[in-house]
Design a protein around this motif. Structure first.
Motif, short mmCIF file in Angstrom:
data_model
loop_
_atom_site.label_atom_id
_atom_site.label_comp_id
_atom_site.label_asym_id
_atom_site.label_seq_id
_atom_site.Cartn_x
_atom_site.Cartn_y
_atom_site.Cartn_z
N HIS A 18 -11.67 -31.28 -21.32
CA HIS A 18 -13.06 -30.97 -21.00
C HIS A 18 -13.12 -30.41 -19.58
N ASP A 19 -13.29 -29.13 -19.44
CA ASP A 19 -13.34 -28.54 -18.10
C ASP A 19 -14.63 -28.91 -17.38
N SER A 50 -10.76 -33.67 -15.65
CA SER A 50 -11.27 -32.60 -16.51
C SER A 50 -10.16 -31.64 -16.96
N TRP A 51 -9.07 -31.55 -16.19
CA TRP A 51 -7.99 -30.62 -16.53
C TRP A 51 -6.96 -31.22 -17.48
N ASP A 90 -12.64 -28.03 -24.98
CA ASP A 90 -11.70 -26.92 -24.92
C ASP A 90 -10.50 -27.29 -25.79
N LYS A 91 -10.43 -26.72 -26.98
CA LYS A 91 -9.41 -27.11 -27.94
C LYS A 91 -8.04 -26.55 -27.58
N VAL A 92 -7.00 -27.29 -27.95
CA VAL A 92 -5.62 -26.87 -27.70
C VAL A 92 -4.90 -26.78 -29.04
N ALA A 139 -18.57 -38.37 -17.84
CA ALA A 139 -19.56 -38.03 -16.83
C ALA A 139 -19.25 -36.63 -16.32
N GLY A 140 -20.28 -35.89 -15.98
CA GLY A 140 -20.08 -34.53 -15.48
C GLY A 140 -21.20 -33.62 -15.94
#
Length: 280
Positions: free
Chosen positions: A200-201, A243-244, A272-274, A262-263
């Protein structure tokens, strides 16, 4: 009664890729959450997310301010979610008492002053897992029973990831400023969670693993998707997830975990799928 805290500074992915096992555990694993008669906090610089545990015995425990919040009361500029993973207990918020059985959750909004945690039976104490983040508005306290959570069943026995997701906080439920919290329970014989993986960026996350036998472990996968690392996690330990970092895991047996975010992003499906072939 004691309230203890530690501070975890944010780590960038390049630095994390050079860390050995002890260094990874020091920065990302939270090992001491639940101490009978105490409140333990880990204050993180990832989105200022604070992760804690309150384990009241025969005496109620107060939610006390800690130095990193910089306020007279803990919730002067914060919101809080408490999930009970132990025996029956209650949480008092400015004189209003809320009863929590195992796996029930209470949201407490910004501005609450007198908050305390109690166990119904000191021999079977409640264990309140605490998640807190900065808030910009005050929302009403709300008790959410596990049976009232939004349930989503995913996975299959064939892929060893049959699981039930209980969303405590979602757009149709309790209002929060930024906290999003849920619980995932794996079916007997299933051991994988969140695979294929993602990150999740736009938000940080924390995971509490529980319902594990003493000799069981979860292999928590973390790091950038092309530079993965892992942590060996035992019962009632938590992991900070920047997030990274991807966040996935496989256990030596089935287990339950609580995920808290949180964010900027509060949409559960915004990830963000991998692809599997991208993992290294």
């Amino acid at each position: 009664m004691t309230t203890d805290f530690e501070i975890r500074f944010a780590i960038d992915p390049v630095s994390a890729a050079t860390m050995n096992t002890d260094e990874l555990r020091e920065h990302f694993l939270i090992e001491e959450l639940f101490t009978l008669g105490g409140v333990n906090w880990t204050y993180s610089h990832y989105d200022r997310l604070a992760i804690g545990g309150a384990t009241p015995g025969g005496t109620a425990l107060a939610l006390e301010a800690i130095k990193p919040t910089g306020t007279a009361n803990f919730l002067d500029r914060r919101e809080l979610i408490a999930v009970n993973i132990g025996g029956a207990g209650s949480i008092s918020v400015d004189g209003a008492s809320h009863k929590l059985a195992a796996r029930d959750m209470l949201y407490v909004g910004m501005g609450a002053k007198a908050v305390s945690f109690a166990s119904d039976d000191a021999d079977e104490p409640a264990k309140f897992y605490l998640i807190s983040a900065p808030a910009h508005a005050s929302h009403p306290s709300k008790l959410i029973k596990i049976d009232d959570a939004k349930r989503v069943d995913l996975g299959s026995q064939a892929t060893s990831n049959e699981r039930s997701i209980f969303q405590f906080i979602h757009p149709e439920g309790a209002k929060t400023c930024q906290l999003v919290v849920g619980m995932t329970t794996l079916a007997a014989g299933s051991v994988w969670n969140t695979m294929p993986s993602h990150y999740h960026d736009r938000r940080s996350e924390a995971y509490l693993y529980f319902d594990l036998a003493d000799d069981a472990r979860v292999v928590h996968l973390m790091g950038e998707y092309d530079e993965t690392r892992h942590l060996m996690v035992k019962n009632e330990e938590a992991v900070l997830s920047p997030s990274w970092s991807i966040h996935s895991g496989v256990g030596t047996a089935s287990y339950t975990f609580i995920w808290a975010m949180a964010g900027d992003n509060v949409d559960y499906t915004d990830v963000d799928k991998v692809a599997m072939e991208e993992l290294r």
